[in-house]
Scaffold this active site. Structure first.
Site, mmCIF file in Angstrom:
data_model
loop_
_atom_site.group_PDB
_atom_site.id
_atom_site.type_symbol
_atom_site.label_atom_id
_atom_site.label_comp_id
_atom_site.label_asym_id
_atom_site.label_seq_id
_atom_site.Cartn_x
_atom_site.Cartn_y
_atom_site.Cartn_z
ATOM 1 N N ASN A 177 41.000 38.043 30.945
ATOM 2 C CA ASN A 177 40.297 36.794 31.259
ATOM 3 C C ASN A 177 39.649 36.323 29.963
ATOM 4 O O ASN A 177 38.640 36.877 29.539
ATOM 5 C CB ASN A 177 39.236 37.049 32.340
ATOM 6 C CG ASN A 177 38.368 35.821 32.578
ATOM 7 O OD1 ASN A 177 38.725 34.710 32.177
ATOM 8 N ND2 ASN A 177 37.235 36.019 33.235
ATOM 9 N N LYS A 195 38.098 33.686 29.427
ATOM 10 C CA LYS A 195 36.939 32.806 29.658
ATOM 11 C C LYS A 195 37.063 31.565 28.766
ATOM 12 O O LYS A 195 38.186 31.136 28.493
ATOM 13 C CB LYS A 195 35.630 33.548 29.408
ATOM 14 C CG LYS A 195 35.575 34.896 30.103
ATOM 15 C CD LYS A 195 34.186 35.430 30.173
ATOM 16 C CE LYS A 195 34.226 36.855 30.660
ATOM 17 N NZ LYS A 195 33.010 37.248 31.316
ATOM 18 N N HIS A 224 35.453 34.068 40.453
ATOM 19 C CA HIS A 224 34.771 34.835 39.400
ATOM 20 C C HIS A 224 33.264 34.593 39.542
ATOM 21 O O HIS A 224 32.831 33.495 39.891
ATOM 22 C CB HIS A 224 35.270 34.392 38.022
ATOM 23 C CG HIS A 224 34.830 35.317 36.929
ATOM 24 N ND1 HIS A 224 33.537 35.298 36.430
ATOM 25 C CD2 HIS A 224 35.484 36.295 36.265
ATOM 26 C CE1 HIS A 224 33.438 36.236 35.493
ATOM 27 N NE2 HIS A 224 34.597 36.858 35.376
ATOM 28 N N GLU A 236 31.080 34.020 37.482
ATOM 29 C CA GLU A 236 30.568 32.906 36.666
ATOM 30 C C GLU A 236 30.813 31.567 37.358
ATOM 31 O O GLU A 236 30.067 30.606 37.147
ATOM 32 C CB GLU A 236 31.188 32.970 35.256
ATOM 33 C CG GLU A 236 30.608 34.148 34.477
ATOM 34 C CD GLU A 236 31.510 34.755 33.414
ATOM 35 O OE1 GLU A 236 32.505 34.120 33.018
ATOM 36 O OE2 GLU A 236 31.220 35.894 32.985
ATOM 37 N N GLU A 274 34.206 43.247 40.625
ATOM 38 C CA GLU A 274 33.495 43.079 39.361
ATOM 39 C C GLU A 274 31.988 43.037 39.632
ATOM 40 O O GLU A 274 31.451 41.972 39.980
ATOM 41 C CB GLU A 274 33.904 41.757 38.699
ATOM 42 C CG GLU A 274 35.371 41.661 38.345
ATOM 43 C CD GLU A 274 35.586 40.700 37.184
ATOM 44 O OE1 GLU A 274 36.207 41.109 36.211
ATOM 45 O OE2 GLU A 274 35.095 39.559 37.247
ATOM 46 N N GLY A 296 30.349 41.701 30.839
ATOM 47 C CA GLY A 296 29.913 41.285 29.511
ATOM 48 C C GLY A 296 28.645 41.970 29.036
ATOM 49 O O GLY A 296 28.030 41.548 28.059
ATOM 50 N N SER A 318 33.105 45.109 31.658
ATOM 51 C CA SER A 318 32.992 45.868 30.404
ATOM 52 C C SER A 318 34.060 46.958 30.266
ATOM 53 O O SER A 318 33.780 48.031 29.729
ATOM 54 C CB SER A 318 31.580 46.445 30.254
ATOM 55 O OG SER A 318 30.630 45.388 30.181
HETATM 56 C C1 PEP Z 1 35.379 39.243 33.286
HETATM 57 O O1 PEP Z 1 35.097 38.212 32.716
HETATM 58 O O2 PEP Z 1 36.028 39.184 34.341
HETATM 59 C C2 PEP Z 1 34.933 40.506 32.719
HETATM 60 C C3 PEP Z 1 35.115 41.591 33.414
HETATM 61 O O3 PEP Z 1 34.343 40.457 31.493
HETATM 62 P P1 PEP Z 1 33.999 41.717 30.527
HETATM 63 O O4 PEP Z 1 35.224 42.584 30.500
HETATM 64 O O5 PEP Z 1 33.714 41.101 29.207
HETATM 65 O O6 PEP Z 1 32.850 42.413 31.135
#
Ligand code: PEP
Length: 269
Positions: free
Chosen positions: A20, A22, A104, A106, A175, A181, A219
């Site tokens: 992803n 982003k 997601h 976000e 998630e 992040g 992460s």
């Molecule tokens: C994500 O954006 O779905 C995500 C898991 O980000 P990160 O791996 O940076 O935590």
């Protein structure tokens, strides 16, 4: 010497790793990233990247014939019409997308997407032949309050009710918001416990739940991926930051396959 493709075919679920991006990238940087990813492949795990909308034609061109799929990070819950700024699932299908991320955190947090809107997005994505990657996960406060299970079940429940038995065609990504992040990954056993809850919920709605891929996101890096992917109900990852570096992302993709082979007791040698 065992044929690698027959080993992959014998696995109950082919691991899936999705990047992803982003709101990151540029045409030049993406070209370099994808060229490096292509040369690191081919991968036995299924691999895809979800890029920002304007880059879809470039990404499609760069990845054509590579075996690496591509997709988007969101789609509209509407078919077409007066929805300024939105992008429809039908448009994504025109650009060869295989996947679209929906729900997601976000999007849920910054754009107020409800569980039902996310479910509607999943439904419309499926109707255009896309595979929705439906994200669920609890916030930091919900985690601290012991609400993880009830939150993810509520989020998935809207999708299950909207899709019925077609829910078997989606991918679910767990998630935890506090892990996205932040560099704070859930413990593999913690993530597994949530995945088991989600798979049980899916099994109540579909006889095909055992074939569905459930991803962990939050992460994930090349160094923590294998321990996570060794868990019985974790079939790969949704990877944010680490998907922006070809070496890190390709090592994560290889870790997914290594874990799948290890847990199935199979080896390619
Ligand atoms: C994500 O954006 O779905 C995500 C898991 O980000 P990160 O791996 O940076 O935590």
């Amino acid at each position: 010497m065992v044929n690698p493709s027959s080993v992959v075919a014998a696995l109950p679920r082919r691991p899936l790793v999705v990047g992803n991006w982003k709101m990151n990238g540029s045409r030049v940087a993406n070209g370099e990233l994808l060229a490096a990813l292509r040369s690191a492949g081919p991968f036995d795990a299924e691999v895809a990247v979800c890029c920002p909308f304007p880059y879809l034609p470039d990404v499609a061109l760069s990845l054509q014939g590579s075996g690496i799929g591509w997709g988007a990070q969101d789609c509209s819950s509407h078919e077409s019409g007066a929805y300024t700024g939105e992008v429809s699932a039908g448009m994504l299908a025109e650009f060869g997308c295989r996947y679209v991320i929906v729900g997601h955190s976000e999007r849920r947090v910054h754009h107020g997407e409800s569980d039902q809107v996310v479910a509607d997005k999943a439904r419309i994505a499926l109707s255009h032949g896309l595979t929705p990657i439906v994200c669920v996960g609890e916030s930091d406060a919900e985690y601290e309050g012991g609400l993880t299970e009830s939150v993810v079940k509520r989020q998935l429940s809207a999708v299950v009710h909207t899709l019925g038995h077609c829910v078997s065609q989606i991918v679910v990504a767990y998630e935890p918001v506090w892990a996205i992040g932040t560099g704070k990954t859930a413990l593999p056993e913690q993530a597994q416990a949530v995945h088991a809850v989600l798979r049980a919920q899916l099994a109540a709605a579909s006889t095909r739940a055992a074939e569905m891929r459930l991803l962990y996101g939050g992460s994930v890096t090349a160094s923590n991926a294998q321990a996570m992917f060794l868990q019985p109900d974790i079939d790969g990852g949704l990877v944010g930051g680490a998907s922006l570096k070809a070496s890190e992302f390709s090592a994560t993709c290889r870790a997914a396959m290594a874990a799948a082979l290890e847990s199935s007791g199979k080896s390619k040698k």
